[in-house]
Design an enzyme around this catalytic site. Structure first.
Site, PDB file in Angstrom:
ATOM      1  N   ASP A 233      -0.080   5.189   0.984  1.00 42.61           N
ATOM      2  CA  ASP A 233      -0.297   6.148   2.071  1.00 42.61           C
ATOM      3  C   ASP A 233      -0.443   5.426   3.409  1.00 42.61           C
ATOM      4  OD1 ASP A 233      -1.085   8.872   0.491  1.00 42.61           O
ATOM      5  OD2 ASP A 233      -1.888   7.115  -0.540  1.00 42.61           O
TER       6      ASP A 233
ATOM      7  N   ASP B 254       0.872  -1.162   0.000  1.00 48.00           N
ATOM      8  CA  ASP B 254       0.000   0.000   0.000  1.00 48.00           C
ATOM      9  C   ASP B 254       0.919   1.225   0.000  1.00 48.00           C
ATOM     10  OD1 ASP B 254      -2.426   1.581   0.410  1.00 48.00           O
ATOM     11  OD2 ASP B 254      -1.684   1.848   2.446  1.00 48.00           O
TER      12      ASP B 254
END
Length: 230
Positions: A19, A17
């Site tokens: 952020d 991922d």
């Protein structure tokens, strides 16, 4: 700079991922969100509040921000706010965003071990690529898929599976690394082991998300990878 030592077995690929996992982008998402909310006279959200809103892209953040300071907005207004927020964010995407401690060392170690890497994020793809490029992380990743890259996004398993396949790797031996329930549930739906970081953006404590392993620092990633592959 010393790099972690990765030992067999190695994953076929590692999908990250973005952020809250690789980067702390909230300090730049905040002014973009508040710029959008200002268009309709809503109160700004705080940095702490925003960290709990990240995970579904800027549209979700702005929608939640609007709901936190008044009545929900209709789709037409939301689209207008998102457009304003995206322009602001694109122009200031890397003013204050930082890479989490230990990320570079682990990306280098995975690259040295010829493990392909990719990013699977619900952030809009062009903004994800822009941020990754600004942070000089682009060479590490064979694929970057955003929330608008497919007809589905995390927690749908196909978002993660397609990202893995874009690297040319076998999903059966891949690993997901994320920070939110969307990452954990997406990995489960994809049938992929998932490692959660405890320092990301989630209202639910990382150890309650149901990940296979939780790490408190990227220094712990090699050991976590080895344990989930056993």
């Amino acid at each position: 700079m010393s790099f972690p030592v990765l030992e067999a077995p190695l994953p076929s690929a590692v999908v990250f991922d973005l952020d809250g996992t690789l980067v702390d982008s909230a300090p730049d998402l905040l002014p973009a969100t508040n710029h959008a909310l200002q268009q309709i006279g809503r109160d700004p959200v705080t940095l702490d509040a925003l960290r709990g809103m990240v995970g579904g892209g800027l549209k979700k953040i702005i929608r939640l921000g609007a709901e936190s300071s008044g009545d929900p907005v209709d789709d037409a207004v939301l689209d207008r706010l998102v457009a304003a927020g995206m322009v602001h964010y694109a122009n200031h995407i890397c003013d204050h965003t930082t890479i989490f401690d230990g990320v570079i060392e682990n990306l280098e170690a995975l690259a040295a071990a010829n493990v392909p890497m990719a990013v699977c994020t619900n952030k809009t793809a062009h903004l994800a690529r822009l941020l990754i490029d600004e942070l000089r992380l682009t060479p590490y990743f064979k694929a970057v898929l955003g929330g608008d890259s497919l007809d589905v996004q995390k927690p749908h398993g196909d978002h993660i599976l397609t990202t893995i396949r874009e690297t040319g790797a076998d999903p059966a031996q891949a690993i997901m690394v994320g920070d939110s329930i969307a990452d954990v549930n997406g990995a489960k739906n994809a049938g992929v082991p998932v490692i959660a970081v405890s320092f990301g953006y989630t209202l639910t404590p990382a150890r309650e998300l149901g990940a296979d392993m939780v790490i408190d620092h990227f220094d712990e990633l090699p050991d976590a990878i080895a344990k989930v592959l056993k």
